[in-house]
Design a protein around this motif. Sequence first.
Motif, PDB file in Angstrom:
ATOM      1  N   SER A 232       0.829  -1.211   0.000  1.00 28.43           N
ATOM      2  CA  SER A 232       0.000   0.000   0.000  1.00 28.43           C
ATOM      3  C   SER A 232       0.859   1.255   0.000  1.00 28.43           C
ATOM      4  CB  SER A 232      -0.932  -0.002   1.221  1.00 28.43           C
ATOM      5  OG  SER A 232      -1.837  -1.082   1.159  1.00 28.43           O
ATOM      6  N   ASP A 233       2.001   1.200   0.734  1.00 24.82           N
ATOM      7  CA  ASP A 233       2.927   2.333   0.746  1.00 24.82           C
ATOM      8  C   ASP A 233       3.490   2.578  -0.651  1.00 24.82           C
ATOM      9  OD1 ASP A 233       2.621   2.624   3.503  1.00 24.82           O
ATOM     10  OD2 ASP A 233       4.245   1.200   3.925  1.00 24.82           O
ATOM     11  N   VAL A 234       3.810   1.488  -1.362  1.00 24.18           N
ATOM     12  CA  VAL A 234       4.321   1.617  -2.720  1.00 24.18           C
ATOM     13  C   VAL A 234       3.270   2.211  -3.633  1.00 24.18           C
ATOM     14  CG1 VAL A 234       5.197   0.355  -4.730  1.00 24.18           C
ATOM     15  CG2 VAL A 234       5.940  -0.308  -2.437  1.00 24.18           C
ATOM     16  N   GLY A 235       2.022   1.738  -3.475  1.00 18.64           N
ATOM     17  CA  GLY A 235       0.935   2.266  -4.290  1.00 18.64           C
ATOM     18  C   GLY A 235       0.716   3.747  -4.065  1.00 18.64           C
TER      19      GLY A 235
ATOM     20  N   SER B 223      -3.485  -3.069  -5.923  1.00 20.66           N
ATOM     21  CA  SER B 223      -3.674  -4.149  -6.897  1.00 20.66           C
ATOM     22  C   SER B 223      -2.840  -3.916  -8.151  1.00 20.66           C
ATOM     23  CB  SER B 223      -5.157  -4.280  -7.260  1.00 20.66           C
ATOM     24  OG  SER B 223      -5.643  -3.076  -7.831  1.00 20.66           O
ATOM     25  N   THR B 224      -2.683  -2.641  -8.533  1.00 27.43           N
ATOM     26  CA  THR B 224      -1.839  -2.338  -9.695  1.00 27.43           C
ATOM     27  C   THR B 224      -0.385  -2.653  -9.389  1.00 27.43           C
ATOM     28  OG1 THR B 224      -3.316  -0.597 -10.473  1.00 27.43           O
ATOM     29  CG2 THR B 224      -1.038  -0.509 -11.245  1.00 27.43           C
ATOM     30  N   VAL B 225       0.060  -2.319  -8.188  1.00 29.43           N
ATOM     31  CA  VAL B 225       1.426  -2.665  -7.776  1.00 29.43           C
ATOM     32  C   VAL B 225       1.624  -4.171  -7.857  1.00 29.43           C
ATOM     33  CG1 VAL B 225       3.096  -2.645  -5.889  1.00 29.43           C
ATOM     34  CG2 VAL B 225       1.617  -0.656  -6.268  1.00 29.43           C
ATOM     35  N   SER B 226       0.633  -4.922  -7.363  1.00 33.64           N
ATOM     36  CA  SER B 226       0.720  -6.381  -7.380  1.00 33.64           C
ATOM     37  C   SER B 226       0.839  -6.912  -8.802  1.00 33.64           C
ATOM     38  CB  SER B 226      -0.513  -6.985  -6.696  1.00 33.64           C
ATOM     39  OG  SER B 226      -0.472  -8.385  -6.750  1.00 33.64           O
TER      40      SER B 226
ATOM     41  N   VAL C   5       1.990  -5.373 -11.433  1.00 34.13           N
ATOM     42  CA  VAL C   5       3.292  -5.005 -11.993  1.00 34.13           C
ATOM     43  C   VAL C   5       4.386  -5.957 -11.493  1.00 34.13           C
ATOM     44  CG1 VAL C   5       5.111  -3.261 -12.017  1.00 34.13           C
ATOM     45  CG2 VAL C   5       2.720  -2.583 -12.338  1.00 34.13           C
ATOM     46  N   LEU C   6       4.410  -6.184 -10.194  1.00 34.31           N
ATOM     47  CA  LEU C   6       5.486  -6.981  -9.609  1.00 34.31           C
ATOM     48  C   LEU C   6       5.362  -8.468  -9.916  1.00 34.31           C
ATOM     49  CD1 LEU C   6       5.872  -5.262  -6.119  1.00 34.31           C
ATOM     50  CD2 LEU C   6       7.143  -4.829  -8.232  1.00 34.31           C
ATOM     51  N   ASN C   7       4.142  -8.938 -10.052  1.00 29.10           N
ATOM     52  CA  ASN C   7       3.931 -10.361 -10.323  1.00 29.10           C
ATOM     53  C   ASN C   7       3.904 -10.684 -11.812  1.00 29.10           C
ATOM     54  OD1 ASN C   7       3.709 -11.009  -7.579  1.00 29.10           O
ATOM     55  ND2 ASN C   7       1.532 -10.507  -7.559  1.00 29.10           N
ATOM     56  N   GLY C   8       3.754  -9.643 -12.630  1.00 29.16           N
ATOM     57  CA  GLY C   8       3.689  -9.867 -14.063  1.00 29.16           C
ATOM     58  C   GLY C   8       2.478 -10.666 -14.480  1.00 29.16           C
ATOM     59  N   THR C   9       1.376 -10.541 -13.731  1.00 24.61           N
ATOM     60  CA  THR C   9       0.184 -11.337 -14.019  1.00 24.61           C
ATOM     61  C   THR C   9      -0.769 -10.674 -14.995  1.00 24.61           C
ATOM     62  OG1 THR C   9      -0.841 -10.378 -12.028  1.00 24.61           O
ATOM     63  CG2 THR C   9       0.252 -12.516 -11.791  1.00 24.61           C
TER      64      THR C   9
ATOM     65  N   LYS D 227      -1.105  -7.120 -18.090  1.00 22.24           N
ATOM     66  CA  LYS D 227      -0.464  -5.988 -18.744  1.00 22.24           C
ATOM     67  C   LYS D 227      -0.821  -4.696 -18.014  1.00 22.24           C
ATOM     68  CE  LYS D 227      -0.167  -7.921 -23.406  1.00 22.24           C
ATOM     69  NZ  LYS D 227      -0.525  -7.733 -24.845  1.00 22.24           N
ATOM     70  N   VAL D 228       0.187  -3.870 -17.823  1.00 16.84           N
ATOM     71  CA  VAL D 228       0.002  -2.584 -17.150  1.00 16.84           C
ATOM     72  C   VAL D 228       0.668  -1.520 -18.018  1.00 16.84           C
ATOM     73  CG1 VAL D 228       0.485  -1.226 -15.075  1.00 16.84           C
ATOM     74  CG2 VAL D 228      -0.020  -3.669 -14.870  1.00 16.84           C
ATOM     75  N   ASP D 229       0.060  -0.338 -18.085  1.00 19.65           N
ATOM     76  CA  ASP D 229       0.618   0.760 -18.862  1.00 19.65           C
ATOM     77  C   ASP D 229       2.085   0.969 -18.464  1.00 19.65           C
ATOM     78  OD1 ASP D 229       1.244   3.896 -18.942  1.00 19.65           O
ATOM     79  OD2 ASP D 229      -0.159   3.364 -20.562  1.00 19.65           O
ATOM     80  N   PRO D 230       2.982   1.046 -19.443  1.00 18.61           N
ATOM     81  CA  PRO D 230       4.416   1.183 -19.156  1.00 18.61           C
ATOM     82  C   PRO D 230       4.749   2.346 -18.227  1.00 18.61           C
ATOM     83  CG  PRO D 230       4.102   0.687 -21.465  1.00 18.61           C
ATOM     84  CD  PRO D 230       2.731   0.930 -20.900  1.00 18.61           C
ATOM     85  N   SER D 231       4.027   3.470 -18.367  1.00 16.04           N
ATOM     86  CA  SER D 231       4.324   4.620 -17.507  1.00 16.04           C
ATOM     87  C   SER D 231       3.964   4.327 -16.055  1.00 16.04           C
ATOM     88  CB  SER D 231       3.564   5.861 -18.001  1.00 16.04           C
ATOM     89  OG  SER D 231       2.165   5.658 -17.930  1.00 16.04           O
ATOM     90  N   LEU D 232       2.855   3.603 -15.855  1.00 12.71           N
ATOM     91  CA  LEU D 232       2.471   3.225 -14.491  1.00 12.71           C
ATOM     92  C   LEU D 232       3.471   2.217 -13.915  1.00 12.71           C
ATOM     93  CD1 LEU D 232      -1.427   2.785 -14.731  1.00 12.71           C
ATOM     94  CD2 LEU D 232      -0.129   4.743 -13.870  1.00 12.71           C
ATOM     95  N   ALA D 233       3.876   1.277 -14.753  1.00 10.79           N
ATOM     96  CA  ALA D 233       4.848   0.274 -14.297  1.00 10.79           C
ATOM     97  C   ALA D 233       6.160   0.952 -13.879  1.00 10.79           C
ATOM     98  CB  ALA D 233       5.105  -0.748 -15.402  1.00 10.79           C
ATOM     99  N   ALA D 234       6.588   1.949 -14.651  1.00  8.33           N
ATOM    100  CA  ALA D 234       7.823   2.664 -14.319  1.00  8.33           C
ATOM    101  C   ALA D 234       7.698   3.377 -12.980  1.00  8.33           C
ATOM    102  CB  ALA D 234       8.157   3.652 -15.418  1.00  8.33           C
TER     103      ALA D 234
END
Length: 342
Positions: free
Chosen positions: A15-18, A26-29, A31-35, A37-44
């Motif tokens: 949650s701190d990362v988010g 959930s978006t952080v999850s 990105v990190l799990n690769g489960t 596709k997430v927008d590249p800018s959000l992933a960065a």
Amino acid sequence: MRNARQGRQTRVTISDVGAAAGVSASTVSRVLNGTAKVDPSLAARVHDAVTQLGYRPNAAAQGLARGEWGTIGVLVPNLANPYFPDVLKAVSSVARSHGRRVMVMETDEDPSIEHDLVEDLMRSCDGVLLCSSRMERADLVVLTARDHPLVLLDRIVPGLAAPAVSADFFGGMMLICGHLAQLGHRRVAYLSGPEVSWANSERIRALEAAKAFGISVTILPCGSTSRHGYKAAAEVAGTGATALTTYNDLVALGAVTRLRELGVRVPEELSVVGFDDIALDHVAHTSLTTVSVPRGQLGRQAAETLESLMAGKHDGEPVYLSMELHVRDSTAPPRVTREVTR
């Protein structure tokens, strides 16, 4: 007095990362799990936040999100057998290089519980390495039909849908028989290993083939420990054998201890050969002639085979690793031969 908790660094959460990245947990999850596709800018932004906050994802949670445990299971017959530590160390090294942990269990030489323990490991591990299996072929067929990655170590089952890596036990015993034949031995006794052991049956198969060397063999029931060797040693005298081969070094060392108590000199009156080269010669003050397999290589090969199988890349062909003969102080020409040549 300062509260101890105040001196501890607060654990960074997902949650701190988010919050730092301006996205949901959930978006952080994802990105990190690769489960997903997430927008590249959000992933960065997520990766930047992870770096800045020093966030360390929970490996187990990540694995579960991908449908993985992040663990491989290893089942051995006896953890007290010094044959296995080098194997397990190599397996652990390979697993660690692939980001996995290792769960080890033992059957305590009880084949009746082996099937259930493998099923337990399958329920909690991504793949299973089954070492020196004693179970019936039919039970192995049932396990391989579960379509769960399974690799056999030190057992080859023709036609079984599971990869296997093993020491060449037949070849190892043939090296021993050739050595004894060259020394002039023609009557040999064998202290047999566990009855249900495939590795033991391979040794016996080689001993039967050794008739080509002019060797006759008497097989005596024994076991796999030094205690078993100690108890069985007294029976060797009645066979008329001039050389004794054994299931492993533990059996050989137990036998040597008992033979000395009985006044039998090794190798002057009886040559003794071990198997596995477990480097415990100091126990019986005898430098054993034996055969060895690089156990580290065996463990690495089996673990890499399991990793390949989990990735869907292995073709299932069995792999044999050659054994090497080490001639030491426990073998010599039979006494009759020495007397004739004087």
